[in-house]
Design a protein around this motif. Sequence first.
Motif, mmCIF file in Angstrom:
data_model
loop_
_atom_site.group_PDB
_atom_site.id
_atom_site.type_symbol
_atom_site.label_atom_id
_atom_site.label_comp_id
_atom_site.label_asym_id
_atom_site.label_seq_id
_atom_site.Cartn_x
_atom_site.Cartn_y
_atom_site.Cartn_z
ATOM 1 N N ALA A 54 40.439 33.946 48.918
ATOM 2 C CA ALA A 54 41.379 33.886 47.801
ATOM 3 C C ALA A 54 40.668 33.427 46.528
ATOM 4 O O ALA A 54 40.885 33.965 45.440
ATOM 5 C CB ALA A 54 42.523 32.927 48.139
ATOM 6 N N GLN A 55 39.813 32.428 46.691
ATOM 7 C CA GLN A 55 39.029 31.883 45.575
ATOM 8 C C GLN A 55 38.245 32.982 44.878
ATOM 9 O O GLN A 55 38.188 33.021 43.643
ATOM 10 C CB GLN A 55 38.090 30.831 46.163
ATOM 11 C CG GLN A 55 37.170 30.153 45.218
ATOM 12 C CD GLN A 55 35.932 29.693 45.989
ATOM 13 O OE1 GLN A 55 34.882 30.288 45.885
ATOM 14 N NE2 GLN A 55 36.062 28.647 46.781
ATOM 15 N N ALA A 56 37.648 33.857 45.665
ATOM 16 C CA ALA A 56 36.836 34.936 45.091
ATOM 17 C C ALA A 56 37.695 35.854 44.217
ATOM 18 O O ALA A 56 37.292 36.232 43.112
ATOM 19 C CB ALA A 56 36.170 35.733 46.218
ATOM 20 N N VAL A 57 38.876 36.190 44.710
ATOM 21 C CA VAL A 57 39.760 37.067 43.932
ATOM 22 C C VAL A 57 40.257 36.376 42.667
ATOM 23 O O VAL A 57 40.238 36.953 41.577
ATOM 24 C CB VAL A 57 40.976 37.511 44.779
ATOM 25 C CG1 VAL A 57 41.787 38.559 44.042
ATOM 26 C CG2 VAL A 57 40.523 38.056 46.120
ATOM 27 N N PHE A 58 40.701 35.130 42.815
ATOM 28 C CA PHE A 58 41.180 34.378 41.641
ATOM 29 C C PHE A 58 40.075 34.235 40.602
ATOM 30 O O PHE A 58 40.333 34.315 39.391
ATOM 31 C CB PHE A 58 41.680 32.991 42.066
ATOM 32 C CG PHE A 58 43.060 32.980 42.657
ATOM 33 C CD1 PHE A 58 44.111 33.645 42.026
ATOM 34 C CD2 PHE A 58 43.336 32.284 43.825
ATOM 35 C CE1 PHE A 58 45.399 33.615 42.563
ATOM 36 C CE2 PHE A 58 44.613 32.254 44.374
ATOM 37 C CZ PHE A 58 45.645 32.924 43.740
ATOM 38 N N SER A 59 38.848 34.020 41.057
ATOM 39 C CA SER A 59 37.731 33.879 40.121
ATOM 40 C C SER A 59 37.540 35.157 39.319
ATOM 41 O O SER A 59 37.368 35.119 38.105
ATOM 42 C CB SER A 59 36.444 33.557 40.873
ATOM 43 O OG SER A 59 36.195 32.180 40.874
ATOM 44 N N GLU A 60 37.568 36.279 40.009
ATOM 45 C CA GLU A 60 37.315 37.558 39.339
ATOM 46 C C GLU A 60 38.430 37.937 38.386
ATOM 47 O O GLU A 60 38.190 38.259 37.221
ATOM 48 C CB GLU A 60 37.157 38.673 40.380
ATOM 49 C CG GLU A 60 35.780 38.769 40.999
ATOM 50 C CD GLU A 60 35.737 39.874 42.034
ATOM 51 O OE1 GLU A 60 36.066 41.011 41.690
ATOM 52 O OE2 GLU A 60 35.397 39.585 43.205
ATOM 53 N N LYS A 61 39.653 37.904 38.880
ATOM 54 C CA LYS A 61 40.785 38.462 38.132
ATOM 55 C C LYS A 61 41.624 37.434 37.397
ATOM 56 O O LYS A 61 42.493 37.799 36.614
ATOM 57 C CB LYS A 61 41.690 39.248 39.081
ATOM 58 C CG LYS A 61 40.969 40.357 39.841
ATOM 59 C CD LYS A 61 41.969 41.246 40.551
ATOM 60 C CE LYS A 61 41.308 42.472 41.159
ATOM 61 N NZ LYS A 61 42.276 43.454 41.648
ATOM 62 N N GLY A 62 41.395 36.164 37.677
ATOM 63 C CA GLY A 62 42.247 35.138 37.087
ATOM 64 C C GLY A 62 43.555 35.004 37.854
ATOM 65 O O GLY A 62 43.877 35.840 38.709
ATOM 66 N N TYR A 63 44.325 33.963 37.535
ATOM 67 C CA TYR A 63 45.584 33.738 38.247
ATOM 68 C C TYR A 63 46.605 34.831 37.927
ATOM 69 O O TYR A 63 47.151 35.466 38.824
ATOM 70 C CB TYR A 63 46.157 32.365 37.882
ATOM 71 C CG TYR A 63 47.466 32.071 38.573
ATOM 72 C CD1 TYR A 63 47.493 31.719 39.913
ATOM 73 C CD2 TYR A 63 48.675 32.152 37.891
ATOM 74 C CE1 TYR A 63 48.687 31.456 40.560
ATOM 75 C CE2 TYR A 63 49.877 31.888 38.527
ATOM 76 C CZ TYR A 63 49.880 31.542 39.862
ATOM 77 O OH TYR A 63 51.069 31.295 40.503
ATOM 78 N N ASN A 64 46.815 35.056 36.649
ATOM 79 C CA ASN A 64 47.814 36.057 36.245
ATOM 80 C C ASN A 64 47.368 37.493 36.528
ATOM 81 O O ASN A 64 48.211 38.390 36.572
ATOM 82 C CB ASN A 64 48.151 35.897 34.766
ATOM 83 C CG ASN A 64 49.133 34.768 34.525
ATOM 84 O OD1 ASN A 64 50.067 34.581 35.301
ATOM 85 N ND2 ASN A 64 48.909 34.007 33.463
ATOM 86 N N GLY A 65 46.083 37.710 36.671
ATOM 87 C CA GLY A 65 45.583 39.048 36.956
ATOM 88 C C GLY A 65 45.546 39.375 38.439
ATOM 89 O O GLY A 65 45.277 40.510 38.822
#
Lengths: 194, 194
Positions: free
Chosen positions: A16-27
Amino acid sequence: MPKVKQFDEVAVLEKAQAVFSEKGYNGTSMDDLVKATGLSRSSIYDTFTDKHGLYLKALNHYRCEQNSNLEELLKKTDSPRKKITLTFDVLMKMILADKKRAGCLMVNAGMEMTCIDKEVADLASDSMEESEHRFYEWVKAGQAAGEITKRFSAKALSRHLYNSYLGLRTIGRTRPDPGAIKDIIRVTLAVLDQ
Amino acid sequence: MPKVKQFDEVAVLEKAQAVFSEKGYNGTSMDDLVKATGLSRSSIYDTFTDKHGLYLKALNHYRCEQNSNLEELLKKTDSPRKKITLTFDVLMKMILADKKRAGCLMVNAGMEMTCIDKEVADLASDSMEESEHRFYEWVKAGQAAGEITKRFSAKALSRHLYNSYLGLRTIGRTRPDPGAIKDIIRVTLAVLDQ
DNA sequence: TTTTATTTGGAATGATCGTTCCAAAATATA
DNA sequence: TATATTTTGGAACGATCATTCCAAATAAAA
């Protein structure tokens, strides 16, 4: 009797961290998280309450993991100055290895959420203060040991070091150039000289 | 014969810019933009195509405005070194005056959109390169004039200056402390001394 | 193997998103 | 003032969002 949990919570947090890092929370959508973690919606909601809860857990996990990784690495040396040098060496390696330009989840969170989400903003701010304070302790010890100049206060130098770290995190996400990063670290650390 | 446009496009861009800065692209809804600009949905879509188009126009306008403001301000002096000092002075004032912590739209955009939107990422990257290059010209001229050390190359020094700028933009958004900002600028600029 | 507690997948839900559309309002000219 | 042309407000649209829910699958214990 009961069926036991089928997944490793830590592994899920890191996905999850990897996705949040890449796209941001709102993305990041829940669909993104379902795909990235391999879990079902039900399992995510059951384990982490909701998207926001998962984000907070990922942030806290990231913070702990980063801190313990750094602590482990810095056992190599007792010299405060070398701890600082090593920290920037590792940072450079992390940035150059980060092909997706995910950057630092905590810095990204601070940048994205300051005006939007007080809980996240406070967490990021707290973590940043902790990082700066780590530099402060090293600078203070380094000055006492004669490894670091006393032309500037330990506070001023640690603020400078942490500011440079933040700049590098931004460059690492937007325009990561090996030559530039090396230059920046060299000049940043030169200030510590007598 | 025709009814004429009832609003000032530049004023609208600046209203939109403020919202995008605070909440980010993905955190801003069309409803937010309607409220902030005072325009109707139809007018926004008619003038800027869509949300993404408005964002791009706001980014470009921000870039032009920032550049011309800086150029205007730096007419005060001919000394390259003083241009650098003034730039950081103004940055500090901007950060401390920015009560909403909106920060720099371009840096925010770069951080939010690198992995998401190549068009925006390229625009931000290009603008950042331009800013760094401005420092480069000043450092080079300052070195030639004997105002700035030659211990480091103009390239390395300008990279360092721009890195410090990015750090300050991050701090300005997340933990803007007057004392910290002053310390950082003082140490950052001390590197320019002989 | 059967039972039992729990997880799981996927459909369903309501809210909100960006976007479209059109009748009504508005203004510069005649 | 009347006409022509454009803007405007707001309803309506489909898509996507986070979230809920439940029947089916699953695994440990009996």
